[in-house]
Design a protein around this motif. Structure first.
Motif, PDB file in Angstrom:
ATOM      1  N   MET A 193       0.788  -1.229   0.000  1.00 21.64           N
ATOM      2  CA  MET A 193       0.000   0.000   0.000  1.00 21.64           C
ATOM      3  C   MET A 193       0.825   1.287   0.000  1.00 21.64           C
ATOM      4  O   MET A 193       0.531   2.204  -0.785  1.00 21.64           O
ATOM      5  N   PRO A 194       1.861   1.424   0.829  1.00 17.93           N
ATOM      6  CA  PRO A 194       2.640   2.670   0.747  1.00 17.93           C
ATOM      7  C   PRO A 194       3.327   2.843  -0.604  1.00 17.93           C
ATOM      8  O   PRO A 194       3.426   3.961  -1.115  1.00 17.93           O
ATOM      9  N   LEU A 195       3.793   1.749  -1.177  1.00 23.31           N
ATOM     10  CA  LEU A 195       4.454   1.804  -2.478  1.00 23.31           C
ATOM     11  C   LEU A 195       3.481   2.266  -3.560  1.00 23.31           C
ATOM     12  O   LEU A 195       3.774   3.187  -4.329  1.00 23.31           O
ATOM     13  N   VAL A 196       2.299   1.655  -3.614  1.00 27.48           N
ATOM     14  CA  VAL A 196       1.313   2.018  -4.627  1.00 27.48           C
ATOM     15  C   VAL A 196       0.761   3.415  -4.368  1.00 27.48           C
ATOM     16  O   VAL A 196       0.567   4.211  -5.299  1.00 27.48           O
ATOM     17  N   GLY A 197       0.516   3.745  -3.085  1.00 25.08           N
ATOM     18  CA  GLY A 197       0.014   5.072  -2.763  1.00 25.08           C
ATOM     19  C   GLY A 197       0.990   6.167  -3.142  1.00 25.08           C
ATOM     20  O   GLY A 197       0.614   7.205  -3.701  1.00 25.08           O
ATOM     21  N   ALA A 224      -6.311 -12.098  -3.533  1.00 24.07           N
ATOM     22  CA  ALA A 224      -7.563 -11.334  -3.575  1.00 24.07           C
ATOM     23  C   ALA A 224      -7.657 -10.353  -2.415  1.00 24.07           C
ATOM     24  O   ALA A 224      -8.044  -9.189  -2.590  1.00 24.07           O
ATOM     25  N   ASN A 225      -7.297 -10.790  -1.224  1.00 19.96           N
ATOM     26  CA  ASN A 225      -7.425  -9.925  -0.044  1.00 19.96           C
ATOM     27  C   ASN A 225      -6.444  -8.760  -0.107  1.00 19.96           C
ATOM     28  O   ASN A 225      -6.796  -7.613   0.226  1.00 19.96           O
ATOM     29  N   ALA A 226      -5.208  -9.029  -0.525  1.00 17.06           N
ATOM     30  CA  ALA A 226      -4.225  -7.941  -0.644  1.00 17.06           C
ATOM     31  C   ALA A 226      -4.639  -6.968  -1.742  1.00 17.06           C
ATOM     32  O   ALA A 226      -4.530  -5.739  -1.581  1.00 17.06           O
ATOM     33  N   ALA A 227      -5.128  -7.488  -2.868  1.00 18.21           N
ATOM     34  CA  ALA A 227      -5.556  -6.618  -3.965  1.00 18.21           C
ATOM     35  C   ALA A 227      -6.721  -5.750  -3.540  1.00 18.21           C
ATOM     36  O   ALA A 227      -6.800  -4.560  -3.891  1.00 18.21           O
ATOM     37  N   GLN A 228      -7.659  -6.317  -2.767  1.00 21.14           N
ATOM     38  CA  GLN A 228      -8.788  -5.518  -2.299  1.00 21.14           C
ATOM     39  C   GLN A 228      -8.326  -4.375  -1.400  1.00 21.14           C
ATOM     40  O   GLN A 228      -8.822  -3.249  -1.494  1.00 21.14           O
ATOM     41  N   SER A 229      -7.352  -4.647  -0.527  1.00 16.04           N
ATOM     42  CA  SER A 229      -6.845  -3.600   0.359  1.00 16.04           C
ATOM     43  C   SER A 229      -6.196  -2.470  -0.439  1.00 16.04           C
ATOM     44  O   SER A 229      -6.426  -1.288  -0.165  1.00 16.04           O
ATOM     45  N   VAL A 230      -5.389  -2.826  -1.422  1.00 17.06           N
ATOM     46  CA  VAL A 230      -4.726  -1.812  -2.244  1.00 17.06           C
ATOM     47  C   VAL A 230      -5.764  -1.009  -3.027  1.00 17.06           C
ATOM     48  O   VAL A 230      -5.694   0.228  -3.102  1.00 17.06           O
ATOM     49  N   ALA A 231      -6.734  -1.698  -3.625  1.00 16.89           N
ATOM     50  CA  ALA A 231      -7.755  -0.997  -4.400  1.00 16.89           C
ATOM     51  C   ALA A 231      -8.593  -0.079  -3.520  1.00 16.89           C
ATOM     52  O   ALA A 231      -8.926   1.040  -3.920  1.00 16.89           O
ATOM     53  N   MET A 232      -8.942  -0.522  -2.307  1.00 17.64           N
ATOM     54  CA  MET A 232      -9.737   0.316  -1.415  1.00 17.64           C
ATOM     55  C   MET A 232      -8.957   1.553  -0.983  1.00 17.64           C
ATOM     56  O   MET A 232      -9.525   2.639  -0.828  1.00 17.64           O
ATOM     57  N   MET A 233      -7.662   1.416  -0.792  1.00 19.64           N
ATOM     58  CA  MET A 233      -6.832   2.570  -0.451  1.00 19.64           C
ATOM     59  C   MET A 233      -6.898   3.616  -1.564  1.00 19.64           C
ATOM     60  O   MET A 233      -7.094   4.818  -1.308  1.00 19.64           O
ATOM     61  N   LEU A 234      -6.762   3.178  -2.816  1.00 13.57           N
ATOM     62  CA  LEU A 234      -6.827   4.106  -3.944  1.00 13.57           C
ATOM     63  C   LEU A 234      -8.229   4.698  -4.093  1.00 13.57           C
ATOM     64  O   LEU A 234      -8.390   5.897  -4.353  1.00 13.57           O
ATOM     65  N   GLY A 262      -2.506  16.747  -2.278  1.00 12.33           N
ATOM     66  CA  GLY A 262      -1.438  16.103  -3.020  1.00 12.33           C
ATOM     67  C   GLY A 262      -0.872  14.865  -2.363  1.00 12.33           C
ATOM     68  O   GLY A 262      -0.005  14.204  -2.922  1.00 12.33           O
ATOM     69  N   LYS A 263      -1.372  14.528  -1.153  1.00  5.89           N
ATOM     70  CA  LYS A 263      -0.874  13.351  -0.428  1.00  5.89           C
ATOM     71  C   LYS A 263      -2.002  12.341  -0.190  1.00  5.89           C
ATOM     72  O   LYS A 263      -1.906  11.514   0.717  1.00  5.89           O
ATOM     73  N   GLU A 264      -3.051  12.410  -0.999  1.00  8.35           N
ATOM     74  CA  GLU A 264      -4.251  11.633  -0.708  1.00  8.35           C
ATOM     75  C   GLU A 264      -3.978  10.126  -0.668  1.00  8.35           C
ATOM     76  O   GLU A 264      -4.314   9.455   0.313  1.00  8.35           O
ATOM     77  N   ALA A 265      -3.407   9.586  -1.732  1.00 11.26           N
ATOM     78  CA  ALA A 265      -3.202   8.131  -1.778  1.00 11.26           C
ATOM     79  C   ALA A 265      -2.193   7.687  -0.725  1.00 11.26           C
ATOM     80  O   ALA A 265      -2.356   6.635  -0.092  1.00 11.26           O
ATOM     81  N   GLU A 266      -1.155   8.498  -0.531  1.00 14.83           N
ATOM     82  CA  GLU A 266      -0.124   8.134   0.437  1.00 14.83           C
ATOM     83  C   GLU A 266      -0.699   8.075   1.846  1.00 14.83           C
ATOM     84  O   GLU A 266      -0.435   7.147   2.616  1.00 14.83           O
ATOM     85  N   TYR A 267      -1.504   9.084   2.217  1.00 15.72           N
ATOM     86  CA  TYR A 267      -2.076   9.108   3.555  1.00 15.72           C
ATOM     87  C   TYR A 267      -3.158   8.044   3.718  1.00 15.72           C
ATOM     88  O   TYR A 267      -3.302   7.456   4.791  1.00 15.72           O
ATOM     89  N   PHE A 268      -3.935   7.814   2.665  1.00 13.92           N
ATOM     90  CA  PHE A 268      -4.957   6.774   2.782  1.00 13.92           C
ATOM     91  C   PHE A 268      -4.341   5.380   2.811  1.00 13.92           C
ATOM     92  O   PHE A 268      -5.000   4.427   3.241  1.00 13.92           O
ATOM     93  N   SER A 269      -3.102   5.220   2.384  1.00 12.00           N
ATOM     94  CA  SER A 269      -2.437   3.933   2.578  1.00 12.00           C
ATOM     95  C   SER A 269      -2.234   3.683   4.064  1.00 12.00           C
ATOM     96  O   SER A 269      -2.418   2.559   4.549  1.00 12.00           O
TER      97      SER A 269
END
Length: 449
Positions: free
Chosen positions: A89-93, A138-148, A377-384
């Motif tokens: 999540m931090p990497l993708v965010g 599936a569970n990890a992908a859902q977490s990453v997608a929900m963060m975005l 400008g930090k939305e995805a990073e903070y939501f991670s």
């Protein structure tokens, strides 16, 4: 520029924003069926039965040569998925905020998760390893997608609309979960009349959640748009260094961190109640599987009304006060749960109704309140970080529940011990000066917050 031109531009912007918001809601509609049908109802018991069929005489399976008791395989797979999500999540965010291209990343995460869920149709016989891998992905992908997905909220809704927009998203998600769960229960309970075995019915229920997830993800991918919030930045080192960079940046906003701490505590209580309520019903109250599934469905239905109702309360009293009120309601609900008589489904349904009415609203308003505390400008990073608090840190509650049961031998004592999370969370949230936190994050302060 004339007044009519300005008004026309404003009207076009409002229409575009509404269209984007409606598209955003549909990702909750798309992915919530995974949480409801797959994780909450079907996959745990089914994957455990598959692992038990592959177990040796002592009840162990041996993934990668490691002895694991078959009954623990599902729980360990969930734990591994959380570890993977926390790493990603931090990497993708960070990548989403650097490039401004959240939509392709959201699509990739959603379709990886949907494909893995659809692949659960092939989970039969003794293929427990396949089930574990698909669950982890599936569970990890859902977490990453929900963060975005969550990180879009401050970009598509002005401050005064966020509580309502977030609540509508949660409500739509619970509505989808209820609708699909009704269909699943019809198929599962009447599988013989459909010419299906029980295991085939479960596999269809699992796979249909993935197909639903993938099909309705098309709506947000068509309507959401990418935004570049600043000049593109060079990528930092991936993994733990990206997480460390996010934490260092968040230390500049200690009040945002204070809210995250409060959320971590009371959300841990919420997640533990969700995961342990069925165990309490079956082991302490002696209720059957059909009663427990019916209670899950009741929670889903009432969570729709709860999310929308608490969204309305937030417009009058502010999100912070409404969340604090919901934590009082959670405390009362658990206190009442301690006194439920065994073998009385009607009282367990009453407990489920209480949970449903506060569940959706407390989650929806927490999301919208946090969106005010994120620097632009930090939305995805903070939501991670927010998503890690939601999914990656919810282990203290199950630990307290388990230790309390071990010491007392009573699930009643275990369930009421969770009151501590709501009381401590209430105190921590009450101490956060939300208006000052929003201002220090560089955002406008809504009239009601």
């Amino acid at each position: 520029m004339g007044t009519d031109t300005v008004q026309a531009q404003g009207s076009d912007e409002d229409a575009g924003r509404r269209r984007e918001q409606r598209g955003w809601y549909f990702y909750d509609w798309a992915c919530s069926v995974y949480s409801t049908s797959v994780l909450t109802v079907f996959l745990g018991p089914y994957l455990t039965s598959v692992a038990e069929s592959a177990a040796d005489a002592d009840g162990f399976v041996h993934p990668l040569g490691v002895p694991v008791r078959a009954g623990s395989f599902f729980a360990y797979s969930v734990s591994l998925s959380v570890i993977l999500a926390v790493a990603l999540m931090p990497l993708v965010g960070g990548a989403a905020d650097r490039t401004g291209r959240k939509k392709p990343l959201l699509g990739a995460a959603a379709y990886v998760g949907a494909a893995a869920t659809t692949g659960m149709f092939f989970l039969d016989g003794d293929r427990y390893l396949l089930g574990g891998v698909l669950l982890i992905v599936a569970n990890a992908a859902q977490s990453v997608a929900m963060m975005l997905y969550n990180s879009y909220l401050p970009q598509i809704a002005p401050p005064g609309e966020r509580d309502a927009v977030s609540s509508r998203g949660w409500a739509l998600g619970y509505a989808a979960g209820s609708l699909v769960l009704i269909g699943d229960l019809v198929l599962y309970s009447g599988h013989e009349s459909f010419g299906l075995s029980e295991t085939a019915a479960v596999r269809i229920c699992l796979a249909s959640a993935g197909l639903w997830w993938g099909a309705f993800t098309l709506v947000p991918l068509r309507r959401l748009r990418d935004r570049r919030t600043g000049p593109a930045r060079e990528a930092t080192a991936p993994g733990l260094r990206q997480l460390a960079a996010t934490v260092r940046n968040m230390r500049r906003h200690p009040l945002t961190l204070a809210f995250l701490l409060a959320y971590l505590v009371y959300n841990d209580g919420i997640q533990t109640v969700i995961s342990q309520a069925s165990l309490y019903g079956s082991q302490e109250l002696g209720l059957g599987q059909s009663t427990l599934i019916g209670a899950v469905l009741l929670v889903q239905v009432l969570a729709v009304a709860g999310a929308l109702g608490m969204g309305r309360l937030a417009r009058t009293y502010g999100a912070r006060r409404t969340i604090l009120g919901s934590l009082v309601a959670w405390t009362g609900t658990l206190g009442a749960g301690y006194f439920l008589p065994a073998g009385a489904p009607v009282w367990f349904f009453a407990l489920a109704a209480g949970i449903g009415l506060v569940l959706g609203g407390s989650q929806a308003l927490s999301r919208s309140l946090f969106s005010h505390l994120v620097p632009p400008g930090k939305e995805a990073e903070y939501f991670s970080a927010y998503e890690m608090s939601d999914r990656g840190m919810s282990w203290l509650g199950p630990l307290l529940f388990g230790v309390t049961y071990q010491l007392t031998g009573s699930y009643r004592s275990a369930i009421v011990s969770l009151v501590a999370f709501f009381v401590i969370g209430f105190v921590l949230l009450a101490r956060v000066p939300v208006r000052r936190a929003i201002g220090e994050a560089g955002n406008p302060v809504p009239e009601k917050i």
